[in-house]
Structures are given as structure tokens and as C-alpha cells.
Design an enzyme around this catalytic site. Structure first.
Site, PDB file in Angstrom:
ATOM      1  N   ARG A  64      44.173  38.578  24.554  1.00 18.43           N
ATOM      2  CA  ARG A  64      45.245  39.355  23.627  1.00 18.43           C
ATOM      3  C   ARG A  64      44.621  40.122  22.801  1.00 18.43           C
ATOM      4  O   ARG A  64      43.353  40.032  22.350  1.00 18.43           O
ATOM      5  CB  ARG A  64      46.144  38.356  22.974  1.00 18.43           C
ATOM      6  CG  ARG A  64      46.731  37.562  23.823  1.00 18.43           C
ATOM      7  CD  ARG A  64      47.376  35.928  23.127  1.00 18.43           C
ATOM      8  NE  ARG A  64      48.309  35.244  23.979  1.00 18.43           N
ATOM      9  CZ  ARG A  64      47.597  34.009  24.323  1.00 18.43           C
ATOM     10  NH1 ARG A  64      46.469  33.670  24.301  1.00 18.43           N
ATOM     11  NH2 ARG A  64      48.426  33.387  25.468  1.00 18.43           N
ATOM     12  N   LYS A  96      46.513  31.625  20.096  1.00 15.78           N
ATOM     13  CA  LYS A  96      48.100  31.562  19.938  1.00 15.78           C
ATOM     14  C   LYS A  96      48.515  30.441  20.194  1.00 15.78           C
ATOM     15  O   LYS A  96      49.354  29.848  19.348  1.00 15.78           O
ATOM     16  CB  LYS A  96      48.669  32.299  21.166  1.00 15.78           C
ATOM     17  CG  LYS A  96      50.128  32.375  20.969  1.00 15.78           C
ATOM     18  CD  LYS A  96      50.644  32.978  22.283  1.00 15.78           C
ATOM     19  CE  LYS A  96      52.315  33.351  22.085  1.00 15.78           C
ATOM     20  NZ  LYS A  96      53.064  34.148  23.182  1.00 15.78           N
ATOM     21  N   HIS A 110      48.436  44.651  25.603  1.00 11.65           N
ATOM     22  CA  HIS A 110      48.807  43.423  26.358  1.00 11.65           C
ATOM     23  C   HIS A 110      48.850  43.538  27.689  1.00 11.65           C
ATOM     24  O   HIS A 110      48.857  42.667  28.742  1.00 11.65           O
ATOM     25  CB  HIS A 110      50.055  42.911  25.635  1.00 11.65           C
ATOM     26  CG  HIS A 110      50.632  41.561  26.149  1.00 11.65           C
ATOM     27  ND1 HIS A 110      51.400  41.485  27.308  1.00 11.65           N
ATOM     28  CD2 HIS A 110      50.333  40.372  25.581  1.00 11.65           C
ATOM     29  CE1 HIS A 110      51.375  40.073  27.422  1.00 11.65           C
ATOM     30  NE2 HIS A 110      50.986  39.489  26.602  1.00 11.65           N
ATOM     31  N   ARG A 161      46.435  42.291  30.429  1.00 13.93           N
ATOM     32  CA  ARG A 161      46.882  40.948  30.780  1.00 13.93           C
ATOM     33  C   ARG A 161      47.749  40.921  32.056  1.00 13.93           C
ATOM     34  O   ARG A 161      47.502  40.087  32.881  1.00 13.93           O
ATOM     35  CB  ARG A 161      47.169  40.223  29.696  1.00 13.93           C
ATOM     36  CG  ARG A 161      46.261  39.749  28.534  1.00 13.93           C
ATOM     37  CD  ARG A 161      46.895  39.308  27.307  1.00 13.93           C
ATOM     38  NE  ARG A 161      47.499  37.733  27.519  1.00 13.93           N
ATOM     39  CZ  ARG A 161      46.852  36.691  27.709  1.00 13.93           C
ATOM     40  NH1 ARG A 161      45.551  36.826  27.431  1.00 13.93           N
ATOM     41  NH2 ARG A 161      47.637  35.862  27.894  1.00 13.93           N
ATOM     42  N   HIS A 210      47.387  30.583  29.033  1.00 19.06           N
ATOM     43  CA  HIS A 210      48.698  30.536  28.717  1.00 19.06           C
ATOM     44  C   HIS A 210      49.024  29.286  28.317  1.00 19.06           C
ATOM     45  O   HIS A 210      48.448  28.244  28.337  1.00 19.06           O
ATOM     46  CB  HIS A 210      49.430  30.852  30.045  1.00 19.06           C
ATOM     47  CG  HIS A 210      49.634  32.334  30.345  1.00 19.06           C
ATOM     48  ND1 HIS A 210      49.900  32.798  31.561  1.00 19.06           N
ATOM     49  CD2 HIS A 210      49.537  33.369  29.669  1.00 19.06           C
ATOM     50  CE1 HIS A 210      50.016  34.058  31.626  1.00 19.06           C
ATOM     51  NE2 HIS A 210      50.018  34.524  30.286  1.00 19.06           N
ATOM     52  N   TYR A 221      43.255  20.340  27.343  1.00 24.38           N
ATOM     53  CA  TYR A 221      42.395  20.237  28.428  1.00 24.38           C
ATOM     54  C   TYR A 221      40.910  20.570  28.023  1.00 24.38           C
ATOM     55  O   TYR A 221      40.701  21.004  26.932  1.00 24.38           O
ATOM     56  CB  TYR A 221      42.598  21.479  29.367  1.00 24.38           C
ATOM     57  CG  TYR A 221      42.371  22.892  28.646  1.00 24.38           C
ATOM     58  CD1 TYR A 221      41.399  23.604  28.747  1.00 24.38           C
ATOM     59  CD2 TYR A 221      43.585  23.383  28.118  1.00 24.38           C
ATOM     60  CE1 TYR A 221      41.230  24.774  28.276  1.00 24.38           C
ATOM     61  CE2 TYR A 221      43.363  24.657  27.465  1.00 24.38           C
ATOM     62  CZ  TYR A 221      42.288  25.305  27.468  1.00 24.38           C
ATOM     63  OH  TYR A 221      42.465  26.688  27.005  1.00 24.38           O
TER      64      TYR A 221
END
Length: 410
Positions: A249, A276, A337, A340, A363, A373
Site C-alpha cells: 500500500r 492496515k 493502489h 496492487r 489482505h 498467521y
């Protein structure tokens, strides 16, 4: 001095003293008394009996509570006594109901939900959510018990946003309200998510996607960026090229600090506080990206930022790369953006593992358990993919006919 009927006058109350006592009590009938303390303070109290036990209830201070108002309060509480109820217990019950109403108000539940979510959000998103509630919902529904709000009330409130022409904001605010109602259900403050009743009731809005070139237009864009030094500065050109290489980003790129880079292992580790979704993110660095970083190190002049602005203690602004794209003729056609979006499209179309791509895009993981994770998940595959992506960008910029992207078979 009280009158012959043992009733007080305004003058009696105004002129009364403690007469040298710690507390002097003047009677007004029906159990109403004015207590005068030796320091001059005066308070109204009601004396009454419940089950042969004497009790009292405070009505407030004199002259804030006048004689007339004190008598009205006495008469009200006498009606409570006539119903065989304890005025003191009833007052406590009323205060408790008011307290519970405050705890169960939409605003209280919303802020409780907000504070539970706060640690998972980046600052600007947290600010957006709070502002949407404070500006649009709290003024009309904030003090209402959440369990008593009806769907038409919520609709009327959200339609005020629509009336300003802010259709997208209206949908976003309703979505936030839905999350608050669901939290209220989970904590026992309400039984229904009213936002689900309003589906289809708001004016539809067309979601505006940020501009991005089509895959077939990417080579021309890369060649234009490569020549940016002719009209702009080298740092901005390298920022655009590194953005294309890493497809992070824009705010994640411009806020990059040298301390985040493990150049020996060709890794960029973006801390959770700058992401984010508030989860640390690893970006494998291609050989091309490492070369760009070496050039940027010389340009940065000792700043802790990879892309320092005029003030070395602050990074370049959000608009630096956007305005550079405008200068290159891509206004309305490409944004930061957009890199991406085009990377996701091409990588998915050429056979890379979708989970690897999504993880590299950082994401949001819908499943919170799965979302926690290990930062190294799929890392070997991601390293190969990022190097192949860099080679692909070099090839198409040079006008190669054969595109070296290998997908899962690499």
C-alpha cells in the site's frame, strides 16, 4: 418561627439558624423537615415510617429547592407510601434503572465495541469509525437504550446522511451500526441486528474503485516511469518503481524506515503498527528491489526514512507519487493502489497459488484464527514469486515478446 398551624413560611426558611446546635430541625407537616446545620447549610428531608422503622429521604438543599418545591416532593412521596412502597427503595431502583439505561445506551454499547476492536485497527481507520458514529448516530440515537431502538428510527437517522448526497457514507455507517447491534446481542443488551432489516432501504451507491491500468497497458507505464528523471526527481521515480516491485500500500511504502529492512536476507519487515490489519508483514525483496534501495540509501542523506521529504524527519507526502503519475499523463488512469490491483490480476492469471498472492497482498483474513498467521507463511513461495515478478517487470518494460512468469510450476 413557624406559624400556629406548624407550617413554615418562606421567611421562616430564609431566616432560620441552627440556634447554636449542630443540627436544628424545623417541621412543616407531613414529615417534611428543614435541617439547619451550624455552618449555615440547609437541607430538606422527609421523615417517614416503614414497618415501624423510622427512615428519611433527602430532597436537596435550600434555597435551591424552595419551600413550594419541597412540599410538592413530599406529596409525591406520600403517594408512594400510600401504595405501601418505600420511597427510599423506589428512588434507588429508579437510579439503578437510569444507570442501566446509560450502560445499555447505543453510545455506551458502541464505545464498548469500539474499544474492543481498537487494537486490531490502524489509527486512521479507528478515527474514521469513531467520527462516523459521533457525527451521524450518537446525536440522535446515542442516549437511547439499544434494545428499544426500532428499525424506522435507525433508517430515519441514516437517511439524514443520504440527504447530504453521501450515499457511500450512509452504507458505511449502517454497516458499523450492524456491528454494534451484533455486539449488543452477544453481550445481552439487545436481541436483534436492525441493520439487516434495512437491506435495500438505502439508495444504492456505485463503489468507486481506484484507477488502475489494464495489464496490457503496464509496459508503457513502466517505460514512462523509467524516464521520470527527465521531468521529475530520482527519488520519486525510484518510489514508483519500488511500489511496482513490491505492490504494498502507498502509505506503507512512503512510511518505510531503514530499520525495517533486513538487507542481508533480502526481507522488508513492516511492523504491525503500520499495517492496515495490525499484523506484521514480510515483503521478500528481489535483486532489482535491493538495487533500488542501495540508490535510495545514498539519496536519503542519513534520514531514518527511506523516502524523506524536505524535512528529513518526515517522509514524503501521500500525494507525491499520485502527482507524479498525473505528470506522466495518468490522471484518472492509475493510482499508487493501482499497482496492487494490476499485480494481483497478472499473478492470478498466470497460475500462482492464490493463497500465496493473497498473503503477499496482506489482505484481511476473514477467519480470525487463521488470520493469526506466522509471518513466514508461504515465504519460500513468496520469495520465488516476487523475484519472478521483478523479472517480468524488467522484461515487459524492455519490450520482450516472451514473458517469464512461471506460476506454480516454478
Amino acid at each position: 418561627m413557624a406559624s400556629k398551624l406548624n407550617l413554615l413560611s418562606d421567611a421562616d426558611c430564609r431566616n432560620a439558624t441552627s440556634q447554636g446546635k449542630k443540627i436544628h430541625k424545623l417541621h412543616d407537616g407531613g414529615g417534611l423537615l428543614l435541617w439547619i446545620y451550624e455552618d449555615g447549610r440547609k437541607f430538606w428531608r422527609l421523615r417517614y415510617w416503614i414497618a415501624s422503622k423510622e427512615k428519611s429521604l433527602s430532597f436537596g438543599s435550600y434555597p435551591q429547592i424552595s419551600l413550594k418545591k419541597a412540599r410538592i416532593k413530599r406529596d409525591e412521596q406520600r403517594k408512594v407510601l400510600d401504595a405501601d412502597l418505600d420511597p427510599s427503595a423506589e428512588r434507588k431502583a429508579t437510579n439503578l434503572r437510569k444507570k442501566l439505561a446509560n450502560v445499555n445506551s447505543f453510545e455506551a454499547v458502541a464505545m464498548e465495541w469500539y474499544n474492543k476492536q481498537l487494537h486490531t485497527w490502524v489509527p486512521h481507520h479507528a478515527s474514521d469509525v469513531r467520527r462516523r458514529l459521533e457525527n451521524n448516530i450518537f446525536p440522535t440515537l446515542g442516549k437511547r437504550p439499544i434494545g428499544e431502538i426500532q428499525a424506522p428510527e435507525l433508517l430515519q437517522t441514516v437517511r439524514k446522511i443520504e440527504a447530504r448526497g453521501a450515499y457511500d457514507l450512509a452504507h458505511r455507517v449502517l454497516q458499523v451500526c450492524g456491528q454494534v447491534f451484533r455486539y449488543g446481542i452477544a453481550t445481552g443488551r439487545c436481541t436483534h441486528d436492525l441493520s439487516t432489516d434495512l437491506r435495500g432501504a438505502l439508495t444504492p451507491h456505485k463503489k468507486q474503485h481506484q484507477a488502475a491500468v489494464r495489464p496490457e497497458e503496464l509496459p508503457e507505464l513502466l517505460r514512462a516511469i523509467a524516464k521520470y528523471d527527465e521531468t521529475g526527481d530520482k527519488q520519486t521515480r525510484l518510489a514508483l518503481q519500488l511500489l511496482a516491485q513490491t505492490f504494498v500500500r502507498t502509505n506503507e511504502l512512503i512510511g518505510a524506515e531503514w530499520g525495517e529492512f533486513d538487507l542481508n536476507n533480502a526481507l522488508w519487515i513492516i511492523p504491525a503498527g503500520r499495517m492496515k490489519m495490525k499484523a506484521e508483514h514480510v515483503v521478500p525483496l528481489s535483486g532489482q528491489a535491493l538495487t533500488m534501495l542501495a540508490e535510495l540509501k545514498e539519496i536519503s542523506g542519513g534520514s531514518r526514512f527511506v523516502f524523506p521529504g524536505r524535512n528529513q524527519d518526515k517522509p514524503i507526502s501521500n500525494n507525491t507519487m499520485l502527482f507524479a503519475l498525473y505528470r506522466l499523463g495518468y490522471k484518472g488512469k492509475m493510482t499508487g493502489h493501482g499497482f496492487r490491483a494490476v499485480a494481483s490480476t497478472i499473478l492470478n492469471e498466470t497460475g500462482f497459488n492464490p493463497d500465496v498472492i493473497e498473503r503477499q497482498l496482506a489482505h484481511c483474513e476473514r477467519n480470525e484464527v487463521r488470520g493469526a498467521y506466522n509471518r513466514a507463511e508461504y515465504l519460500p513461495e513468496r520469495k520465488r514469486m516476487m523475484q519472478q515478478w521483478a523479472d517480468y517487470l524488467d522484461s515487459i518494460e524492455a519490450g520482450a515478446k516472451v514473458i517469464p512468469l512461471y506460476g506454480q510450476g516454478s
